[in-house]
Scaffold this motif. Structure first.
Motif, PDB file in Angstrom:
ATOM      1  N   TRP A  93       0.689  -1.310   0.018  1.00 10.22           N
ATOM      2  CA  TRP A  93      -0.101  -0.049  -0.045  1.00 10.22           C
ATOM      3  C   TRP A  93       0.783   1.164   0.040  1.00 10.22           C
ATOM      4  O   TRP A  93       0.351   2.575  -0.187  1.00 10.22           O
ATOM      5  CB  TRP A  93      -0.775  -0.041   1.212  1.00 10.22           C
ATOM      6  CG  TRP A  93      -0.154  -0.084   2.572  1.00 10.22           C
ATOM      7  CD1 TRP A  93      -0.187  -1.250   3.310  1.00 10.22           C
ATOM      8  CD2 TRP A  93       0.294   0.946   3.391  1.00 10.22           C
ATOM      9  NE1 TRP A  93       0.746  -1.007   4.460  1.00 10.22           N
ATOM     10  CE2 TRP A  93       0.762   0.542   4.416  1.00 10.22           C
ATOM     11  CE3 TRP A  93       0.674   2.280   3.161  1.00 10.22           C
ATOM     12  CZ2 TRP A  93       1.524   1.108   5.411  1.00 10.22           C
ATOM     13  CZ3 TRP A  93       1.242   2.940   4.008  1.00 10.22           C
ATOM     14  CH2 TRP A  93       1.703   2.255   5.532  1.00 10.22           C
ATOM     15  N   ASN A 103      -2.191   8.033   0.169  1.00  6.02           N
ATOM     16  CA  ASN A 103      -3.746   8.054  -0.356  1.00  6.02           C
ATOM     17  C   ASN A 103      -3.682   8.514  -1.759  1.00  6.02           C
ATOM     18  O   ASN A 103      -4.709   8.439  -2.404  1.00  6.02           O
ATOM     19  CB  ASN A 103      -4.168   9.231   0.262  1.00  6.02           C
ATOM     20  CG  ASN A 103      -4.532   8.713   1.929  1.00  6.02           C
ATOM     21  OD1 ASN A 103      -4.603   7.440   2.294  1.00  6.02           O
ATOM     22  ND2 ASN A 103      -5.117   9.786   2.776  1.00  6.02           N
ATOM     23  N   LEU A 106      -3.687   5.325  -3.386  1.00 12.35           N
ATOM     24  CA  LEU A 106      -5.171   4.734  -3.474  1.00 12.35           C
ATOM     25  C   LEU A 106      -6.042   5.469  -4.345  1.00 12.35           C
ATOM     26  O   LEU A 106      -6.705   4.748  -5.203  1.00 12.35           O
ATOM     27  CB  LEU A 106      -5.607   5.045  -1.928  1.00 12.35           C
ATOM     28  CG  LEU A 106      -7.099   4.993  -1.691  1.00 12.35           C
ATOM     29  CD1 LEU A 106      -7.705   3.595  -1.936  1.00 12.35           C
ATOM     30  CD2 LEU A 106      -7.364   5.603  -0.272  1.00 12.35           C
ATOM     31  N   SER A 154      -5.356  -0.862  -0.478  1.00 14.23           N
ATOM     32  CA  SER A 154      -5.051   0.426  -0.108  1.00 14.23           C
ATOM     33  C   SER A 154      -6.326   0.874   0.789  1.00 14.23           C
ATOM     34  O   SER A 154      -6.057   1.973   1.834  1.00 14.23           O
ATOM     35  CB  SER A 154      -4.911   1.496  -1.315  1.00 14.23           C
ATOM     36  OG  SER A 154      -3.784   1.082  -1.838  1.00 14.23           O
ATOM     37  N   PHE A 158      -6.260   2.250   4.481  1.00 18.50           N
ATOM     38  CA  PHE A 158      -6.838   3.440   4.863  1.00 18.50           C
ATOM     39  C   PHE A 158      -7.800   3.747   6.036  1.00 18.50           C
ATOM     40  O   PHE A 158      -7.645   4.378   6.756  1.00 18.50           O
ATOM     41  CB  PHE A 158      -7.573   4.269   3.624  1.00 18.50           C
ATOM     42  CG  PHE A 158      -8.132   5.557   3.871  1.00 18.50           C
ATOM     43  CD1 PHE A 158      -7.222   7.077   3.822  1.00 18.50           C
ATOM     44  CD2 PHE A 158      -9.411   5.684   4.084  1.00 18.50           C
ATOM     45  CE1 PHE A 158      -7.942   8.078   3.925  1.00 18.50           C
ATOM     46  CE2 PHE A 158     -10.048   6.809   4.295  1.00 18.50           C
ATOM     47  CZ  PHE A 158      -9.358   8.097   4.224  1.00 18.50           C
ATOM     48  N   ARG A 159      -8.674   2.617   6.020  1.00 19.04           N
ATOM     49  CA  ARG A 159      -9.557   2.798   7.191  1.00 19.04           C
ATOM     50  C   ARG A 159      -8.644   2.258   8.438  1.00 19.04           C
ATOM     51  O   ARG A 159      -9.450   2.473   9.415  1.00 19.04           O
ATOM     52  CB  ARG A 159     -10.462   1.539   6.748  1.00 19.04           C
ATOM     53  CG  ARG A 159     -11.449   1.772   5.471  1.00 19.04           C
ATOM     54  CD  ARG A 159     -12.497   0.663   5.081  1.00 19.04           C
ATOM     55  NE  ARG A 159     -13.337   0.634   6.145  1.00 19.04           N
ATOM     56  CZ  ARG A 159     -14.177  -0.588   5.997  1.00 19.04           C
ATOM     57  NH1 ARG A 159     -14.308  -1.167   5.056  1.00 19.04           N
ATOM     58  NH2 ARG A 159     -15.034  -0.716   7.142  1.00 19.04           N
ATOM     59  N   ASN A 163      -1.544   4.210   8.253  1.00 18.43           N
ATOM     60  CA  ASN A 163      -0.722   4.873   6.823  1.00 18.43           C
ATOM     61  C   ASN A 163      -0.368   6.349   7.089  1.00 18.43           C
ATOM     62  O   ASN A 163       0.272   6.944   6.144  1.00 18.43           O
ATOM     63  CB  ASN A 163      -1.054   4.422   5.700  1.00 18.43           C
ATOM     64  CG  ASN A 163      -2.421   5.315   5.458  1.00 18.43           C
ATOM     65  OD1 ASN A 163      -3.183   5.724   6.485  1.00 18.43           O
ATOM     66  ND2 ASN A 163      -2.950   5.257   4.123  1.00 18.43           N
ATOM     67  N   CYS A 164      -0.787   6.882   8.102  1.00 20.31           N
ATOM     68  CA  CYS A 164      -0.656   8.304   8.484  1.00 20.31           C
ATOM     69  C   CYS A 164       0.859   8.796   8.272  1.00 20.31           C
ATOM     70  O   CYS A 164       1.333   9.914   8.027  1.00 20.31           O
ATOM     71  CB  CYS A 164      -1.314   8.883   9.521  1.00 20.31           C
ATOM     72  SG  CYS A 164      -0.619   8.174  11.170  1.00 20.31           S
TER      73      CYS A 164
END
Length: 361
Positions: A93, A103, A106, A154, A158-159, A163-164
């Motif tokens: 990801w 993102n 994504l 991805s 994200f959920r 991945n921040c």
């Protein structure tokens, strides 16, 4: 003998009987009779295909998965290296450049999936279900499935909100700067580790889930298949077909170009590796297509989608059409350079990124 003749026929004639939009080769012989299959030509071809599938399955069994480890030497169990088949969760990801947030990857994957799904659906609606007799549409569908799986991977990350930081370790990111090279096995077939953090990261990184492994496998299978379909079409098939016999239309161009554009975009963004043993999946993919063609043609007599698959010639075991002047020779052997070219693209990407960011002040 197969004639080098192409007539204007609708691809959907296979299903609907229409004859207006594209081409099909002239049939050389009835394919649903025993004499077409019970001969030395078919048995040699079958041995070749089954041997390729067996060797590919052996490589997959030997190298695939996180449990395939090799000892360094001396036989000490505590001194082992990860096998080339391991896939880490963050590789599925994350992006290869820290400045690009995951993102964005994504979003690209979701956009790619929606676009490719719309195009293959439109092709099926316009020309009928008969398009799926072609390897091109098989590959385009596979690329669509890949982007769907990649988007799902991805979205799951994200959920989860993990991945921040856009990386495995913020401390390692600070040390390495904007470019974050993938952590590769020292014994990798393609890459060598380019930093001193390999041992540290290996002990802290999480191995990918089953979905992550499927994602990696699809990526490398698509890579070889896309180069094979698009390369053979634009550099072999199309140049040898005159405008009288063959005209490009919207979907023919799209099916042999857009998949490569999206896959290259994905390649330049993601941080997936490209171990060479996974050419086995590419070979299996083509082998399944060939066996599918054999089964269908054994049941129903109709034209072969590609002349080099025709088994009526004594040259059939060599995987090219009956006349030696045909431009289809050695299509089977093109699997190796097609896969190798994409592996080179991935390697050059990491070399270029490493050089660019290593020169930053």
């Amino acid at each position: 003998m197969t004639k080098n003749v192409f007539s204007r026929v609708d691809l959907s004639s296979f299903v609907t009987g229409s004859t207006e939009h594209t081409w099909q080769p002239t049939m050389s012989a009835e394919t649903n009779i025993p004499s077409y299959w019970l001969n030395w030509r078919f048995f040699l071809c079958a041995i070749f295909v089954l041997t390729s599938l067996f060797l590919s399955s052996f490589l997959i069994w030997k190298y695939e998965g996180p449990g395939k480890r090799r000892k360094r030497g001396g036989g000490h169990d505590h001194d082992q290296r990860e096998g080339t088949g391991v896939v880490y969760d963050d590789e599925t990801w994350n992006t290869c450049v820290r400045r690009i947030h995951p993102n964005w990857l994504l979003g690209f994957r979701v956009f790619g999936f929606v676009t490719l799904l719309g195009l293959i659906s439109g092709n099926a609606i316009a020309d009928g279900a008969g398009i799926f007799i072609f390897y091109t549409q098989w590959t385009f569908t596979l690329v669509t499935i890949y982007f769907g799986v990649a988007a799902l991977v991805s979205i799951n990350k994200f959920r989860s909100g993990d991945n921040c930081h856009n990386g495995v370790s913020s401390r390692v990111d600070e040390e390495q700067g904007s470019y974050r090279p993938p952590i590769h096995n020292e014994n990798s077939n393609v890459f060598k580790a380019s930093n001193g953090h390999e041992r540290h990261n290996r002990s802290t990184r999480q191995v990918a889930s089953t979905l992550g492994y499927i994602h990696q496998i699809l990526f490398q299978t698509c890579a070889g298949a896309v180069l094979l379909t698009d390369g053979v079409f634009w550099f072999i098939i199309y140049p040898f077909l005159t405008s009288k016999d063959f005209n490009l239309d919207f979907f023919i161009v799209i099916m042999h170009s857009v998949n490569a554009v999206f896959l290259l975009g994905e390649t330049f963004l993601n941080s997936l590796r490209f171990p060479l043993f996974r050419i086995s999946y590419f070979v299996v993919w083509t082998g399944v297509f060939v066996i599918f063609q054999w089964i269908v043609h054994a049941c129903v007599s109709f034209w072969w989608p590609y002349p080099f698959l025709d088994l009526s010639s004594s040259y059939a075991p060599l995987w090219y059409a009956t006349q030696t002047h045909r431009p289809y020779a050695a299509v089977g052997l093109m699997h190796v350079p097609c896969f190798g070219v994409f592996a080179l693209i991935v390697k050059l990407k990491y070399m270029w990124l490493s050089k660019c960011f290593s020169e930053e002040p």
